[in-house]
Design a protein around this motif. Sequence first.
Motif, PDB file in Angstrom:
ATOM      1  N   GLN A  96       0.824  -1.214   0.000  1.00 37.42           N
ATOM      2  CA  GLN A  96       0.000   0.000   0.000  1.00 37.42           C
ATOM      3  C   GLN A  96       0.861   1.268   0.000  1.00 37.42           C
ATOM      4  O   GLN A  96       0.499   2.260  -0.621  1.00 37.42           O
ATOM      5  CB  GLN A  96      -1.005  -0.012   1.162  1.00 37.42           C
ATOM      6  CG  GLN A  96      -0.423  -0.118   2.556  1.00 37.42           C
ATOM      7  CD  GLN A  96      -0.076   1.220   3.177  1.00 37.42           C
ATOM      8  OE1 GLN A  96      -0.351   2.273   2.591  1.00 37.42           O
ATOM      9  NE2 GLN A  96       0.535   1.193   4.338  1.00 37.42           N
ATOM     10  N   SER A  97       2.025   1.238   0.660  1.00 37.73           N
ATOM     11  CA  SER A  97       2.891   2.416   0.686  1.00 37.73           C
ATOM     12  C   SER A  97       3.575   2.637  -0.664  1.00 37.73           C
ATOM     13  O   SER A  97       3.451   3.705  -1.272  1.00 37.73           O
ATOM     14  CB  SER A  97       3.959   2.272   1.772  1.00 37.73           C
ATOM     15  OG  SER A  97       3.398   2.314   3.049  1.00 37.73           O
ATOM     16  N   LEU A  98       4.297   1.610  -1.115  1.00 34.21           N
ATOM     17  CA  LEU A  98       5.024   1.752  -2.373  1.00 34.21           C
ATOM     18  C   LEU A  98       4.073   1.792  -3.567  1.00 34.21           C
ATOM     19  O   LEU A  98       4.371   2.422  -4.589  1.00 34.21           O
ATOM     20  CB  LEU A  98       6.026   0.606  -2.521  1.00 34.21           C
ATOM     21  CG  LEU A  98       7.088   0.520  -1.416  1.00 34.21           C
ATOM     22  CD1 LEU A  98       8.046  -0.640  -1.680  1.00 34.21           C
ATOM     23  CD2 LEU A  98       7.859   1.830  -1.301  1.00 34.21           C
ATOM     24  N   GLY A  99       2.912   1.123  -3.437  1.00 29.50           N
ATOM     25  CA  GLY A  99       1.902   1.198  -4.492  1.00 29.50           C
ATOM     26  C   GLY A  99       1.372   2.612  -4.647  1.00 29.50           C
ATOM     27  O   GLY A  99       1.163   3.096  -5.772  1.00 29.50           O
ATOM     28  N   GLY A 323      -3.747  -0.933  -2.942  1.00 29.75           N
ATOM     29  CA  GLY A 323      -2.502  -1.519  -2.449  1.00 29.75           C
ATOM     30  C   GLY A 323      -2.748  -2.356  -1.213  1.00 29.75           C
ATOM     31  O   GLY A 323      -2.246  -3.481  -1.090  1.00 29.75           O
ATOM     32  N   ALA A 324      -3.541  -1.804  -0.273  1.00 29.34           N
ATOM     33  CA  ALA A 324      -3.868  -2.545   0.947  1.00 29.34           C
ATOM     34  C   ALA A 324      -4.714  -3.777   0.620  1.00 29.34           C
ATOM     35  O   ALA A 324      -4.513  -4.855   1.192  1.00 29.34           O
ATOM     36  CB  ALA A 324      -4.610  -1.643   1.930  1.00 29.34           C
ATOM     37  N   ARG A 325      -5.642  -3.616  -0.316  1.00 25.23           N
ATOM     38  CA  ARG A 325      -6.532  -4.736  -0.653  1.00 25.23           C
ATOM     39  C   ARG A 325      -5.767  -5.881  -1.308  1.00 25.23           C
ATOM     40  O   ARG A 325      -5.940  -7.050  -0.937  1.00 25.23           O
ATOM     41  CB  ARG A 325      -7.659  -4.255  -1.567  1.00 25.23           C
ATOM     42  CG  ARG A 325      -8.624  -5.368  -1.953  1.00 25.23           C
ATOM     43  CD  ARG A 325      -9.994  -4.875  -2.275  1.00 25.23           C
ATOM     44  NE  ARG A 325     -10.927  -5.980  -2.405  1.00 25.23           N
ATOM     45  CZ  ARG A 325     -12.233  -5.851  -2.475  1.00 25.23           C
ATOM     46  NH1 ARG A 325     -12.778  -4.653  -2.390  1.00 25.23           N
ATOM     47  NH2 ARG A 325     -13.015  -6.906  -2.605  1.00 25.23           N
ATOM     48  N   PHE A 326      -4.942  -5.568  -2.289  1.00 25.19           N
ATOM     49  CA  PHE A 326      -4.188  -6.611  -2.982  1.00 25.19           C
ATOM     50  C   PHE A 326      -3.186  -7.284  -2.056  1.00 25.19           C
ATOM     51  O   PHE A 326      -3.010  -8.507  -2.088  1.00 25.19           O
ATOM     52  CB  PHE A 326      -3.476  -6.028  -4.205  1.00 25.19           C
ATOM     53  CG  PHE A 326      -4.414  -5.555  -5.277  1.00 25.19           C
ATOM     54  CD1 PHE A 326      -5.683  -6.111  -5.424  1.00 25.19           C
ATOM     55  CD2 PHE A 326      -4.043  -4.535  -6.140  1.00 25.19           C
ATOM     56  CE1 PHE A 326      -6.556  -5.667  -6.415  1.00 25.19           C
ATOM     57  CE2 PHE A 326      -4.909  -4.081  -7.132  1.00 25.19           C
ATOM     58  CZ  PHE A 326      -6.167  -4.649  -7.266  1.00 25.19           C
ATOM     59  N   GLY A 342      -8.004  -0.291   3.652  1.00 25.90           N
ATOM     60  CA  GLY A 342      -7.609   0.866   2.845  1.00 25.90           C
ATOM     61  C   GLY A 342      -8.306   2.151   3.226  1.00 25.90           C
ATOM     62  O   GLY A 342      -7.720   3.242   3.152  1.00 25.90           O
ATOM     63  N   PHE A 343      -9.573   2.059   3.655  1.00 28.08           N
ATOM     64  CA  PHE A 343     -10.317   3.259   4.049  1.00 28.08           C
ATOM     65  C   PHE A 343      -9.683   3.936   5.262  1.00 28.08           C
ATOM     66  O   PHE A 343      -9.695   5.149   5.389  1.00 28.08           O
ATOM     67  CB  PHE A 343     -11.773   2.908   4.382  1.00 28.08           C
ATOM     68  CG  PHE A 343     -12.594   2.497   3.197  1.00 28.08           C
ATOM     69  CD1 PHE A 343     -12.552   3.213   2.017  1.00 28.08           C
ATOM     70  CD2 PHE A 343     -13.408   1.382   3.262  1.00 28.08           C
ATOM     71  CE1 PHE A 343     -13.313   2.833   0.917  1.00 28.08           C
ATOM     72  CE2 PHE A 343     -14.170   0.985   2.173  1.00 28.08           C
ATOM     73  CZ  PHE A 343     -14.119   1.707   0.995  1.00 28.08           C
TER      74      PHE A 343
END
Length: 409
Positions: A96-99, A323-326, A342-343
């Motif tokens: 999620q960060s790098l995405g 990013g968090a979801r994947f 993610g929210f």
Amino acid sequence: MIQSIFFWILTLFIAFLAGKGVSKLRLPAILGWLIAGMIFGPNAGNLLTQEALGASWYKTIIMWMQCAFGLMLGTELVWKKIKRYGKALIVTTLMQSLGTFALVSFMFGIVFSCTGIPVFLAFVFGGIALATAPAPALSIVSEFHTKGPVTDTLLPMAVLDDIVGIAVFFTVNAFVTKNVSGGDVSFLMIPVMICLPILIGVVTGIPAGMILKKRNGKAARLVALIGGITITVAIGYLLNTKVFVNIALNYTLLGVAFSAAFSNMLPEEKLDEVTKDFHPILAVCLLGAIVDLGAPLDYHLILGAGLYTFLYIISRAGGKYFGARFGAKWMKMPETVQRYLGFTLLPHSGVSLVFTGIICTTLEGGGESELAVIVKGTIAAAAVINEIIAVIMAKKGFELAGEINGGAS
């Protein structure tokens, strides 16, 4: 000074009442705190003036509060709690960060390549975007007593996200410095900014843990905690102003390391007592931190928001959510974590404004004042708009996950 302190306390009281009013609408109290900070800050009511925001007494109190609310994160970093998420937590955080960094940089890269603006500026927006401001989500966790997989994942992730954000942003800042000035830039400041707060926190947290182990009374525990936080902040401040003058220490990370150190030394029952004792102080610290977050925001910027602002908000939200979801799906984390984590990662403005100030100083120092104006205008407007939306969405994420009031919602 006395008048400024009085007006600050008055602003906090009004913000507290605003939070109560907003809560009656079934919205997070933090939204009222944030709006009150904006209304009574230097860009509107001016009850909390620019001079007060820059005063040493005010900065010292805010540093202490930032360190103090780090305890909400650090007390969750107990090895027994997080080891079951170990690899999954790290992979999801990185995705999620790098995405977010990749998506925001890519979107702005396309726009800048079409408009004649140097493409390296796209990485500036990506570097600012990937970090998450922990205080808004933490205040929702505290206010609504959230409990469940999303909460358990978010709390340690907020710490890891901060570390990744610092590393990526200052790498980008070093790259931009070299690009605009042609000089050599040391990358040693990056590990220093990450490792120094952790080292200070551990050094002060271990003695605090020894004291807390032996003390059973509430008053004694509070004295140990308040004293430990104060010593931690003092050491950090002295090192930051006398030794490492070219970096900005993260005082929340100091508090996280301090509390993680003593939390892993205490039995679970004792740690529960300590966190319960400290909760009223934590609540005040969160209120002060959120008002401080809202005070510099200029509501006029909402009207002046343009393409860059909306591109930034949308691309950052997409990077965080997907990013968090994947990442969570790949690591087979609970379904609610995959859908709703993610929210809770959308709040951003405090970190974004700090990073913006640093990067704009770099750009202006390299003779790129026009680029600094683009960054300032975009991020400032995004901070106002995003934070209002993000607070509502973060609360909705916990609600959809069924974690409000310990899963009773």
